[in-house]
Design an enzyme around this catalytic site. Structure first.
Site, PDB file in Angstrom:
ATOM      1  N   TYR A 160       5.759  17.477   4.790  1.00 38.24           N
ATOM      2  CA  TYR A 160       6.417  16.197   4.515  1.00 38.24           C
ATOM      3  C   TYR A 160       5.393  15.066   4.606  1.00 38.24           C
ATOM      4  O   TYR A 160       5.395  14.144   3.782  1.00 38.24           O
ATOM      5  CB  TYR A 160       7.548  16.007   5.526  1.00 38.24           C
ATOM      6  CG  TYR A 160       8.500  14.887   5.203  1.00 38.24           C
ATOM      7  CD1 TYR A 160       9.257  14.914   4.044  1.00 38.24           C
ATOM      8  CD2 TYR A 160       8.664  13.815   6.075  1.00 38.24           C
ATOM      9  CE1 TYR A 160      10.144  13.898   3.759  1.00 38.24           C
ATOM     10  CE2 TYR A 160       9.557  12.801   5.787  1.00 38.24           C
ATOM     11  CZ  TYR A 160      10.293  12.843   4.628  1.00 38.24           C
ATOM     12  OH  TYR A 160      11.176  11.847   4.358  1.00 38.24           O
ATOM     13  N   CYS A 174      13.929   5.440   3.238  1.00 38.52           N
ATOM     14  CA  CYS A 174      13.372   6.795   3.325  1.00 38.52           C
ATOM     15  C   CYS A 174      11.859   6.796   3.204  1.00 38.52           C
ATOM     16  O   CYS A 174      11.162   7.347   4.044  1.00 38.52           O
ATOM     17  CB  CYS A 174      13.977   7.684   2.243  1.00 38.52           C
ATOM     18  SG  CYS A 174      15.709   8.003   2.547  1.00 38.52           S
ATOM     19  N   HIS A 175      11.341   6.212   2.141  1.00 38.63           N
ATOM     20  CA  HIS A 175       9.902   6.280   1.934  1.00 38.63           C
ATOM     21  C   HIS A 175       9.311   4.928   1.579  1.00 38.63           C
ATOM     22  O   HIS A 175       8.232   4.831   1.013  1.00 38.63           O
ATOM     23  CB  HIS A 175       9.556   7.321   0.869  1.00 38.63           C
ATOM     24  CG  HIS A 175      10.160   8.653   1.167  1.00 38.63           C
ATOM     25  ND1 HIS A 175      11.363   9.052   0.645  1.00 38.63           N
ATOM     26  CD2 HIS A 175       9.759   9.660   1.962  1.00 38.63           C
ATOM     27  CE1 HIS A 175      11.667  10.244   1.113  1.00 38.63           C
ATOM     28  NE2 HIS A 175      10.722  10.641   1.908  1.00 38.63           N
ATOM     29  N   GLY A 176      10.058   3.857   1.875  1.00 43.69           N
ATOM     30  CA  GLY A 176       9.503   2.512   1.805  1.00 43.69           C
ATOM     31  C   GLY A 176       9.274   1.933   0.413  1.00 43.69           C
ATOM     32  O   GLY A 176       8.221   1.361   0.161  1.00 43.69           O
ATOM     33  N   PRO A 235       6.511   4.126  -3.357  1.00 43.06           N
ATOM     34  CA  PRO A 235       6.275   5.320  -4.178  1.00 43.06           C
ATOM     35  C   PRO A 235       7.219   5.498  -5.374  1.00 43.06           C
ATOM     36  O   PRO A 235       6.947   6.326  -6.233  1.00 43.06           O
ATOM     37  CB  PRO A 235       6.466   6.459  -3.184  1.00 43.06           C
ATOM     38  CG  PRO A 235       7.398   5.921  -2.160  1.00 43.06           C
ATOM     39  CD  PRO A 235       7.127   4.444  -2.072  1.00 43.06           C
TER      40      PRO A 235
END
Lengths: 420, 169
Positions: A294, B133-135, B148
């Site tokens: 991850y 979650c992933h910015g 992303p």
């Protein structure tokens, strides 16, 4: 298969064995010559077999009470926990069993890396092992979806969306995987089916894994080829059976500790909230055993390349027998490799740690460096090291190394002259 | 096999393989296609939403095809901010006029184009949405600005049935 001819003693045994040679197989497994210097890192094969059987047995019993439907799955899991006799115990064994399974498989893999067990002539054993590992990850992921909690739902959403990174057909594949336009009931029922199927595929591959192992025989801590059977070997039964059994007992103590004292420590509290397609939990984190990968996924700022990096990190292991150019198997005789080995272990642990942290600032920088090093280890360090490294002299037999004797004739002569 | 001449038997083999391959394909296809969205899933293709109670600066989230849809009644500042962005600054260049035909109403899938999480309202560096979650950061037009995610949040097909009702799908 066996190195010797086996004839059953009883008349019935002989009659049966001539028609189905199960007794010959049992005899082969009992007498199977095993290097006498195997240490406790070699007991994890047996431990893993135990883990697989535990997961299958507890899984079958859970399936008798679980309902694979988006409206009922969450409640049926709570029903198992509260109403079903010993349901709490069976579920805790199953959920912690997944973690124990991965703990054991990581030790098993890193043992292989240290002692060079993946090298010729054991490449096929290794590759089957990697396939088993991939299937384990698939099974664990789908199993985690079944309770239909918040982490289940959003974990499933994020992981299936990885496929949308594929150019052109990605979106179509994701819709196909979901059976709809989002993770929903069709997704749950197919995940349940596959979660039920995969352990039996793993079981079949384990048989092939052991079969392939029994062709060249076990590697050993010294990493040399040995004659079988000889002074360097002991029969599998009773020697290895007893040792594996003792190690298994120790392992079961750790296992029991998690089940009875901290059954939820490896999970996430968010998964006790029923799945809600309108709200994403603030921190989506996979189970601990997937964290290093991850971290690699998140360290790449591009969607497609991130997915490619994550998959490559796993698949690169399959090419390991050819990336490692050293003829010497065991790290015991490779002073430089031994150091790089421990750096890799640290690197993977660091990746695991930053995988659990938010992907920003210093954590992101560390993740990027650790990701780069991970690939560097396999693609540059290993091929170059095999050609450049000055290895230590390797003993001619296990007996020689165990008795602390000389490693080879040249050294022996040197020692003699020193003693004189 | 000393002679290389194609004979009757080679033809029969090739023909058999070809027919066999078609047969296997025909048998496998239903097994694969059964996993695609079924008729009952496809039947839920449109949703009607009453937006009369929505004040400027507020967002409601409705479910359409199992996915959240954000309906935001934007303030004049937000509209101005969205329109003032230069196209060169955007990762996925798209004019605000093309995303919100009626500039007061922004209707889009509340699904982050990275890995499918639901972004949070009124968060992030661009006063729009932020995916926890992933910015990924989105602006007041739902366009990707940082992080992303590869593309802007998707605008679904929708229409105003009357001044109070939006039909999505």
């Amino acid at each position: 298969m066996s190195d010797h001819e086996y004839t059953p003693k009883s008349k019935f045994g002989k009659w049966f064995n001539d028609r189905l040679p199960l007794l010959s197989l049992a005899s082969h497994l009992t007498d199977y010559p095993t290097p006498k210097n195997l240490n406790y890192w070699w007991t994890f094969g047996g431990i893993l077999t135990f883990c697989l059987i535990t997961q299958i047995v507890t899984g079958l019993t859970l399936a008798m009470h679980y309902i694979a439907h988006a409206d009922m799955a969450f409640e049926s899991v709570e029903h198992i926990m509260r109403d079903v006799n010993y349901g709490w115990l069976i579920r805790y064994i199953h959920s912690n069993g997944a973690s124990m399974f991965f703990l054991a498989v990581y030790i098993h893999i890193f043992r292989s890396l240290f002692y060079g067990s993946y090298k010729s002539p054991r490449e096929i054993i290794w590759i089957i092992g990697i396939i088993i590992y991939l299937l384990m990850m698939a099974a664990a992921f789908m199993g985690y979806v079944l309770p239909w909690g918040q982490m289940s739902f959003w974990g499933a959403t994020v992981i299936t969306n990885l496929f949308s990174a594929i150019p052109l057909v990605g979106e179509g594949i994701v819709t196909w995987l979901w059976g709809g336009y989002s993770v929903d009931n069709p997704t749950l029922t197919r995940f349940f089916t596959l979660h039920y199927l995969i352990p039996f595929l793993i079981l079949g591959l384990v048989v092939l894994h052991i079969w392939a192992l029994h062709v060249p025989g076990n590697n050993n801590p010294v990493g040399i080829d040995i004659k079988k059977p000889s002074k360097d070997t002991v029969p599998f039964h009773p020697y290895i059976v007893i040792k594996d059994g003792f190690a298994l007992l120790m392992f079961m103590i750790v296992f029991a500790f998690f089940i009875f004292y901290t059954p939820n420590i490896l999970g996430h509290a968010d998964n006790y909230i029923e799945a809600d397609p309108l709200v994403t939990p603030a921190h989506i984190v996979p189970e601990w055993y997937l964290l290093p990968f991850y971290a690699i996924l998140r360290s790449v700022p591009d969607k497609l390349l991130g997915v490619v990096a994550m998959l490559s990190a796993i698949l690169i292991l399959a090419a390991l027998p050819w990336l490692d150019t050293s003829k010497i198997r065991s790290a015991v005789f490779r002073p430089l490799y031994k150091q790089f080995y421990w750096i890799l272990v640290a690197d993977v642990l660091i990746l695991g740690y930053v995988g659990a942290m938010p992907a920003e600032g210093l954590y992101l920088l560390i993740a990027r460096i650790a990701t780069a090093y991970y690939f560097l280890h396999f693609l540059v360090v290993l091929p170059v090291l095999g050609l450049k490294e000055k290895t230590l002299p390797v003993p001619l037999s296990i007996t020689e190394s165990v008795l602390g004797g000389s490693t080879n004739l040249a050294v022996a002569k040197n020692k003699e002259s020193l003693n004189n | 096999m000393s002679e290389k001449k194609t004979n009757r038997r080679d033809f029969l083999f090739t023909a058999t393989y070809a027919v066999g391959a078609v047969g296997i394909g025909a048998a496998v296809w239903p097994m694969i296609d059964q996993m695609n969205p079924d008729a009952s899933v496809k039947a839920l293709a449109s949703t009607e939403v009453d937006v009369s109670s929505l004040n400027p600066g507020k967002t409601i989230t409705v479910l359409w095809r199992g996915k959240p849809v954000f309906i935001r009644r934007r303030t004049q500042e937000e509209i101005a901010e969205a329109k003032s962005v230069k196209m060169e600054e955007l990762k996925d260049p798209e004019k605000d006029e093309d995303r919100a035909k009626n500039p007061e109403w922004l209707v889009m899938l509340g699904v982050c184009t990275h890995l499918g999480c639901v972004p949070l309202n009124d968060k992030g560096d661009y006063n729009g949405w932020f995916c926890p979650c992933h910015g990924s950061h989105y602006d007041t037009s739902g366009r990707i600005r940082k992080g992303p995610a590869p593309t802007n949040m998707e605008v679904p097909k929708y229409e105003f049935l009357n001044s109070n009702t939006i039909k999505i799908g």
